[in-house]
Scaffold this motif. Structure first.
Motif, PDB file in Angstrom:
ATOM      1  N   UNK A 126       5.383 -10.492  -3.632  1.00 61.73           N
ATOM      2  CA  UNK A 126       3.951 -10.607  -3.870  1.00 61.73           C
ATOM      3  C   UNK A 126       3.207  -9.590  -3.021  1.00 61.73           C
ATOM      4  N   UNK A 127       2.068  -9.175  -3.508  1.00 60.73           N
ATOM      5  CA  UNK A 127       1.227  -8.234  -2.782  1.00 60.73           C
ATOM      6  C   UNK A 127       0.466  -7.357  -3.758  1.00 60.73           C
ATOM      7  N   UNK A 128      -0.532  -6.686  -3.262  1.00 61.65           N
ATOM      8  CA  UNK A 128      -1.322  -5.773  -4.094  1.00 61.65           C
ATOM      9  C   UNK A 128      -0.423  -4.632  -4.551  1.00 61.65           C
ATOM     10  N   UNK A 129      -0.507  -4.305  -5.844  1.00 63.89           N
ATOM     11  CA  UNK A 129       0.381  -3.292  -6.417  1.00 63.89           C
ATOM     12  C   UNK A 129      -0.416  -2.081  -6.877  1.00 63.89           C
ATOM     13  N   UNK A 130       0.122  -0.916  -6.595  1.00 66.21           N
ATOM     14  CA  UNK A 130      -0.453   0.347  -7.043  1.00 66.21           C
ATOM     15  C   UNK A 130       0.659   1.219  -7.597  1.00 66.21           C
ATOM     16  N   UNK A 131       0.318   2.043  -8.581  1.00 68.63           N
ATOM     17  CA  UNK A 131       1.296   2.962  -9.159  1.00 68.63           C
ATOM     18  C   UNK A 131       0.616   4.286  -9.456  1.00 68.63           C
ATOM     19  N   UNK A 132       1.377   5.362  -9.298  1.00 68.80           N
ATOM     20  CA  UNK A 132       0.836   6.701  -9.519  1.00 68.80           C
ATOM     21  C   UNK A 132       1.931   7.577 -10.113  1.00 68.80           C
ATOM     22  N   UNK A 133       1.576   8.287 -11.175  1.00 63.80           N
ATOM     23  CA  UNK A 133       2.514   9.240 -11.773  1.00 63.80           C
ATOM     24  C   UNK A 133       2.472  10.512 -10.934  1.00 63.80           C
ATOM     25  N   UNK A 134       3.605  10.869 -10.363  1.00 63.47           N
ATOM     26  CA  UNK A 134       3.681  12.058  -9.519  1.00 63.47           C
ATOM     27  C   UNK A 134       3.874  13.302 -10.363  1.00 63.47           C
ATOM     28  N   UNK A 135       4.780  13.204 -11.349  1.00 65.79           N
ATOM     29  CA  UNK A 135       5.129  14.381 -12.127  1.00 65.79           C
ATOM     30  C   UNK A 135       5.634  13.967 -13.503  1.00 65.79           C
ATOM     31  N   UNK A 179       5.523   6.806  -8.480  1.00 62.25           N
ATOM     32  CA  UNK A 179       5.569   6.188  -7.147  1.00 62.25           C
ATOM     33  C   UNK A 179       4.881   4.832  -7.245  1.00 62.25           C
ATOM     34  N   UNK A 180       5.576   3.788  -6.804  1.00 58.00           N
ATOM     35  CA  UNK A 180       5.078   2.420  -6.866  1.00 58.00           C
ATOM     36  C   UNK A 180       4.937   1.869  -5.452  1.00 58.00           C
ATOM     37  N   UNK A 181       3.820   1.232  -5.176  1.00 61.52           N
ATOM     38  CA  UNK A 181       3.579   0.633  -3.864  1.00 61.52           C
ATOM     39  C   UNK A 181       3.279  -0.843  -4.025  1.00 61.52           C
ATOM     40  N   UNK A 182       3.873  -1.651  -3.153  1.00 60.80           N
ATOM     41  CA  UNK A 182       3.563  -3.078  -3.083  1.00 60.80           C
ATOM     42  C   UNK A 182       3.141  -3.357  -1.643  1.00 60.80           C
TER      43      UNK A 182
END
Length: 63
Positions: free
Chosen positions: A51-60, A7-10
């Protein structure tokens, strides 16, 4: 060869969220998988990301 769901968030004004499936091996470290996820997303979005702060998380991870 397995896969990981990432899951990737910007954090733009609209706060965009994406889910990407990334091919990976059992031995791959999380940082490599996250880098591949950003590359895949960039290709899917036509070569650039907002552009924007980026976060990423491995869900599975599936082996």
């Amino acid at each position: 060869m397995g896969k990981a769901i990432v899951k990737l968030n910007i954090a733009t004004y609209a706060f965009e969220e994406y889910v990407v499936e990334v091919p990976c091996d059992k031995e791959d470290v999380d940082d490599i998988i996250l880098a591949r996820a950003w590359r895949i997303l960039k290709e899917q979005e036509g070569g650039s990301l907002p552009y924007g702060h980026r976060e990423a998380q491995i869900i599975k991870r599936v082996d």
